[in-house]
Design an enzyme around this catalytic site. Structure first.
Site, PDB file in Angstrom:
ATOM      1  N   GLU A  86      20.501 -20.965 -69.525  1.00 56.90           N
ATOM      2  CA  GLU A  86      21.337 -19.893 -69.019  1.00 56.90           C
ATOM      3  C   GLU A  86      22.804 -20.172 -69.313  1.00 56.90           C
ATOM      4  OE1 GLU A  86      18.996 -18.044 -65.209  1.00 56.90           O
ATOM      5  OE2 GLU A  86      19.912 -20.028 -64.934  1.00 56.90           O
ATOM      6  N   CYS A 336      27.812 -22.740 -59.427  1.00 59.24           N
ATOM      7  CA  CYS A 336      27.596 -24.153 -59.740  1.00 59.24           C
ATOM      8  C   CYS A 336      26.327 -24.671 -59.084  1.00 59.24           C
ATOM      9  CB  CYS A 336      28.783 -24.973 -59.261  1.00 59.24           C
ATOM     10  SG  CYS A 336      30.312 -24.650 -60.153  1.00 59.24           S
TER      11      CYS A 336
END
Length: 345
Positions: A86, A336
């Protein structure tokens, strides 16, 4: 590893093509944003055919899914062997223009096993090739995106993949992406040999050392790589980088409730930075909000906004550079530590 564009240049030389043909190809891709050899009409038809037969497509991956939120755009890519990664584009806007910042991947999964990270739960499947790394920003460029900066903060540990150096060379090559090293950031848990090489070969690049706790034993529990490279060993390398290159170093600190957000942690964090002496002003702490991560919800919770703000204020009081990092794409699991490319966790 030699990337596709180097192979194209050598192929043209072997075919006896004039030197300007390579410039025509790179101009078509990076300036005119032409996405295939067939559409490079400035080239002779037979050369377009030969390039297509020899190299296939410009990109070394294909998008198979997309998730969008107000300020983030996460793309799931499939690689030629069926593995998945991704990348995330974050959007910014002011009165004059819009631009994007990319967060790209360096590995399929990750082998470091950090306790709070979804990518680590996948395990390491393999390193990305040079072409798979640079195809991520190239995909967005060919879409017409205005990319201002790139961060290696997606899936994987960048400095565990030796192909990162060839990728950085391509990203800064004036004939290709032509990014300034100052607009590139590499996040690392602190793999010292590769960190030293990064500092030597790309001295102007932004380095982010994922710290997350100032206590050595706790860091070993949260991040097993710390058993190999201690905090002080990594900080010594970063001190040398700052002395030589006078570049700011970033220290991401993921705020985890009841884990690393006590006043004891705060004071130790202050000491870690202030003990750098005259170099302390070039260390900048990024306080990172933790977001719900698939498979880890029972183990970690985010620190309260009040605690994060207290950390920020106290660090500012002792004149340590600090920012609370903005979060993008949490609703599409693009923040994150949330990237897992739809692998089972």
């Amino acid at each position: 590893m030699v990337g596709k564009f180097d192979q194209i240049r050598k192929f043209l030389e072997i075919q006896g093509e004039s030197g300007y043909r390579f410039d025509q190809i790179t101009s078509a891709v990076f300036k005119q944003r032409v996405e295939s050899f067939e559409k490079m009409t400035i080239l002779p038809k037979n050369l377009r055919r030969d390039l297509k037969e020899r190299f296939g497509s410009i990109l070394s991956l294909k998008p198979i899914n997309r998730a969008e939120s107000k300020q983030a755009d996460k793309v799931l890519f499939e690689l030629e062997d069926g593995e998945r990664i991704e990348a995330v584009k974050m959007g910014f806007r002011n009165k004059e223009r819009e631009w994007g910042s990319l967060c790209i991947s360096s590995q399929v999964g990750c082998g470091l096993g950090c306790a709070f990270c979804a990518t680590g739960k996948i395990g390491l499947k393999r390193n990305l090739t040079v072409d798979e790394i640079i195809s991520q920003p190239l995909y967005f460029l060919l879409e017409g995106a205005d990319i201002n900066s790139i961060s290696f903060m997606g899936m994987g540990e960048p400095l565990a993949n030796p192909n990162i150096f060839a990728a950085l060379k391509a990203l800064t090559d004036k004939r290709l992406f032509a990014f300034s090293p100052r607009r590139l950031s590499v996040s690392t848990v602190g793999i010292i040999p590769a960190l030293e090489r990064l500092s030597a070969e790309f001295p102007q690049i932004n380095i982010a050392f994922s710290l997350h706790t100032p206590f050595e034993e706790q860091r070993k529990e949260l991040m097993p790589i710390a058993k190999q490279f201690s905090i002080e060993q990594v900080m010594a390398v970063l001190d040398g980088h700052i002395k030589k290159n006078r570049r700011k170093v970033f220290l991401p600190y993921l705020m985890l409730e009841g884990v690393n957000d006590s006043r004891e942690h705060l004071k130790a964090l202050e000491s870690l930075v202030l003990n750098r002496g005259s170099l302390a002003y070039l260390y900048h702490i990024n306080l990172v909000r933790y977001h719900s991560t698939p498979g880890l919800e029972e183990h970690f919770k985010p620190s309260s906004r009040e605690t994060i703000e207290m950390f920020r204020q106290e660090l500012e009081k002792v004149r340590i550079g600090v920012t609370v990092r903005q979060s993008f794409g949490t609703d599409i699991q693009a923040a994150c530590g949330q990237l897992y490319a739809q692998y089972e966790l």
